[in-house]
Scaffold this active site. Structure first.
Site, mmCIF file in Angstrom:
data_model
loop_
_atom_site.group_PDB
_atom_site.id
_atom_site.type_symbol
_atom_site.label_atom_id
_atom_site.label_comp_id
_atom_site.label_asym_id
_atom_site.label_seq_id
_atom_site.Cartn_x
_atom_site.Cartn_y
_atom_site.Cartn_z
ATOM 1 N N HIS A 171 2.930 6.087 1.751
ATOM 2 C CA HIS A 171 3.309 4.682 1.882
ATOM 3 C C HIS A 171 3.047 4.182 3.297
ATOM 4 O O HIS A 171 2.962 4.941 4.262
ATOM 5 C CB HIS A 171 4.794 4.502 1.539
ATOM 6 N N CYS A 172 2.934 2.862 3.410
ATOM 7 C CA CYS A 172 2.961 2.172 4.699
ATOM 8 C C CYS A 172 4.013 1.075 4.541
ATOM 9 O O CYS A 172 5.039 1.299 3.900
ATOM 10 C CB CYS A 172 1.589 1.649 5.115
ATOM 11 N N TYR A 173 3.778 -0.115 5.077
ATOM 12 C CA TYR A 173 4.782 -1.170 4.924
ATOM 13 C C TYR A 173 4.703 -1.811 3.539
ATOM 14 O O TYR A 173 5.675 -1.843 2.790
ATOM 15 C CB TYR A 173 4.612 -2.223 6.017
#
Length: 347
Positions: A125-127
């Site tokens: 994941h990232c943002y």
């Protein structure tokens, strides 16, 4: 494994982010947990791609048996996640900007995903789960299944419809493909890429940071078992200054770019390469380049002026090509030689 999408709502990339805060000497924490509802998609069995909210949703992590979390973001996950029993996390700190170096993190990220997928379930994941984390997952799919960037991108997009690496990350994925899904430090494009990343950092902090010291190449004047046969020496004292592999080629009247795959060709005879100025990589004898934005280059033995360097302004070659950053030797100040002198004799 179920291919259920926990949220079909696309991330609101226009949502205003609150600033991250620093509550410790070197520990980053964030206030902006506003990445929308829990949103993640199964790319293939054992591999999920999602947003920050998904990575902090303990119930969802438990339901999907996710116990490996790879965070590709500007701030790490909160302790309530990193301290969960049985959960292994990894944090790669990058921003979602085209000139960010994500390519250099591919190896560690892909190894983490592979190890996690072989034994359990992984969430990357990232943002928003759109650019940074998607880039890592695409790279993983490319290497695992021997796919081109375009093929891997389409495969991931079929599972998560709004993936979209920024233009810089797309170019890095294409370079990853050209290098055979590994980091080839001898590849001309990769060397140009790292030099550009280093220049960006030098412009910010005014010195060459430790994270970029790999762009400083070893001194070819040092004794070695297998020296390169072609070297460039100071015309006055004959001190070896650079090897042929240290030269960075450029085409007349063209600004060289690491995204141009013409440099991957083994045969450069069809290119109008310029030799009016010798542009080279920074070499460790150039001690002044690590803490100055620009200046003159002098022979480390006789102190003769050899050329100049500039991290910020670059240099205009007489052929019309603009090189930036630039580290150059004036041809009249150096001479090339194929006489091997710096060889170590072993019995």
């Amino acid at each position: 494994m179920s291919m259920k999408k926990y949220s079909e709502k696309a991330p609101d990339q226009g949502r205003k982010k609150l600033p991250s805060v620093n509550r410790g000497a070197s520990v980053l924490e964030r206030d902006d947990f506003d990445a929308g509802p829990t949103n993640l998609d199964c790319i293939e069995p054992g591999l999920w791609l999602g947003n920050l909210t998904a990575a902090t949703d303990v119930e969802t992590l438990s339901r999907l048996h996710i116990n490996h979390i790879l965070t590709v973001d500007s701030c790490p996950l909160p302790r309530k996640i990193t301290m969960l029993p049985g959960v292994k996390t990894k944090f790669i700190q990058v921003t979602d900007t085209p000139r960010e170096d994500l390519l250099s993190h591919f190896a560690e990220a892909l190894d983490f995903i592979k190890a996690g997928q072989e034994t359990s379930v992984v969430l990357v994941h990232c943002y928003f789960g759109v650019s940074r984390s998607a880039t890592i997952v695409i790279a993983y799919i490319m290497k695992k299944h021997n796919l081109s960037y375009e093929e891997a991108f389409q495969r991931v997009k079929e599972r998560r419809r709004f993936v979209g690496p920024n233009p810089g990350f797309q170019s890095q994925l294409r370079l990853f493909e050209l290098m055979g899904f590994q980091i080839d430090k001898h590849n001309v494009q990769f060397r140009m890429f790292r030099l550009q990343i280093a220049a960006d950092q030098v412009k910010k902090v005014k010195i060459l940071p430790q994270s970029c010291v790999d762009v400083m190449k070893s001194d070819p004047n040092l004794i070695t078992v297998r020296p390169e046969p072609l070297v460039y020496r100071c015309r006055k004292c004959r001190r070896i200054l650079a090897s042929a592999s240290n030269l960075l080629p450029h085409v007349k009247k063209e600004k060289p770019s690491w995204v141009d795959d013409k440099w991957t060709k083994e045969d450069h005879s069809t290119l109008a390469l310029c030799s009016e100025t010798y542009f080279v990589e920074p070499i460790v004898w150039m001690t002044c380049v690590t803490n100055n934005l620009q200046g003159k280059l002098h022979c480390p033995k006789c102190n003769s002026k050899l050329g100049s360097f500039s991290w910020i302004m670059g240099c205009q070659c007489p052929c019309g090509s603009k090189i930036s950053p630039a580290f150059y030797l004036v041809p009249s100040k150096v001479e090339w030689s194929n006489m091997v002198q710096n060889v170590q004799v072993t019995l």
